[in-house]
Design an enzyme around this catalytic site. Sequence first.
Site, PDB file in Angstrom:
ATOM      1  N   PRO A 172       0.791  -1.242   0.000  1.00  0.00           N
ATOM      2  CA  PRO A 172       0.000   0.000   0.000  1.00  0.00           C
ATOM      3  C   PRO A 172       0.818   1.285   0.000  1.00  0.00           C
ATOM      4  O   PRO A 172       0.255   2.365   0.213  1.00  0.00           O
ATOM      5  CB  PRO A 172      -0.790  -0.128   1.305  1.00  0.00           C
ATOM      6  CG  PRO A 172       0.164  -0.836   2.226  1.00  0.00           C
ATOM      7  CD  PRO A 172       0.889  -1.843   1.354  1.00  0.00           C
ATOM      8  N   CYS A 173       2.117   1.202  -0.271  1.00  0.00           N
ATOM      9  CA  CYS A 173       2.967   2.382  -0.105  1.00  0.00           C
ATOM     10  C   CYS A 173       2.532   3.566  -0.963  1.00  0.00           C
ATOM     11  O   CYS A 173       2.718   4.725  -0.568  1.00  0.00           O
ATOM     12  CB  CYS A 173       4.421   2.034  -0.395  1.00  0.00           C
ATOM     13  SG  CYS A 173       4.731   1.324  -2.025  1.00  0.00           S
TER      14      CYS A 173
END
Length: 219
Positions: free
Chosen positions: A172-173
């Site tokens: 999810p960066c």
Amino acid sequence: MLSAFPFLTATEFSSACQAFADRVHAYGSLQDLGWSSVRVLQQPSGSILRLSKSISPIGPPGNDDTPPVSEDGESQVDQLEEDDDEALIRRPDPGFRFEVEYDIILSPTYRVPVLYFVLRNAPREGPAGMEAVYQYLVPHQYKTELKSVGVMGGISMGYHPESGVPAYFVHPCNTADAMKDVGGGRDITPETYLLLWLGLIGNCVNLHVPRELLASNNI
């Protein structure tokens, strides 16, 4: 409306999951939508939206490497295999299927949904490897993006935060920035957020939102 778009609170995420499940079940037929199960699990750590489906290894979704076809409509692969007895043995069983289970979980660190998934060889229980994930789940147009950890993040192997079992996940960066790009300047509800997120992240691993579910939303 969301309190801090592009981020979600636990309450907003739980509301989004339940609204999505209600929308699916109000539609009626899961089979028509291409899913075998859609449900919301309430865990001590929060809500989990779980979606399950089965896919065939023959003509996998997202595989655009179609063998060349001759003038009579027969693929060159079929032409070669007509005279190859061993090729008949190598053909996949038409009844063989993969089962894929997706879990959407809110990350307490990134404050955005994270997609965990397991691809299993049905009816066998063993999880499939990364090669099978890219072959059967990742459409061609997303492969380079995922492998380079681009705007959608990348596929990694880790442990499911609730069950502790090994699972793949889309990191999810970059999710918050990507969501800001697609939803910025709009009044976003929790349900709309999840639908936008599924279109952005889910599509890259064959988790498509059927258009029937979007009929009443301006997505």
